[in-house]
Design an enzyme around this catalytic site. Structure first.
Site: not given
Ligand code: CDP
Ligand code: MG
Length: 142
Positions: A11, A59, A87, A93, A104, A114
């Site tokens: 991200k 969000f 994952r 998350t 994370r 995150n």
């Protein structure tokens, strides 16, 4: 167990902080193979469409704003049980709940910011991979 493919996104915050290499190293050390990779700067329309499932969530606007603030790295990871293994590497998350040693847990700054995205099931993986890549982009024969 089956060989699976999953979409990973590094991200904007993580790309901005020069964490691309550290994050990709985690995938490679886990034995997941990168079979496609591309840097993209999403438009609000693209980010909104990618996270369409969350459109009604409180969000959503913040998430779309975050995902468009600077470039991302899109990756397709391949391997046995790749969706669940990715994952696991990512962690929860909410980074305050993510274990140390997860991506994370180690790098995320908030639940929105995150660090990484990862597909959560075979159906979503197929849709999400197709969102960014064509079949010809996926180079798994090595
Ligand atoms: O990314 P993951 O599958 O773990 O979580 P999600 O529930 O599918 O949510 C997608 C993304 O929305 C998260 O990765 C966060 O960036 C963001 N989000 C948020 O900003 N605030 C929340 N309360 C939940 C998710
Ligand atoms: Mg999700």
């Amino acid at each position: 167990m089956a060989v699976e493919r999953t979409l990973s996104i590094i991200k904007p915050g993580a790309v901005a902080k020069n964490l691309i290499g550290k994050i990709i190293t985690r995938f490679e050390e886990e034995g997941l193979r990168i079979i496609a990779a591309r840097m993209v700067h999403l438009t609000p329309e693209q980010a909104g469409a990618f996270y369409e499932v969350h459109r009604e969530r409180p969000f959503y606007a913040e998430l779309v704003k975050y995902m468009t603030e600077s470039p991302i790295i899109t990756l397709v990871l391949e391997g046995e049980n790749a969706i669940a293994r990715n994952r696991q590497l990512m962690g929860a998350t909410d980074p305050s709940k993510a274990l140390p040693g997860t991506i994370r847990g180690d790098f995320a700054v908030s639940v929105t910011r995150n660090t990484v995205h990862g597909s959560d099931a075979p159906e979503t993986a197929a849709t999400e991979i197709a969102f960014f890549f064509s079949q010809a982009d996926l180079i798994s024969a090595r």
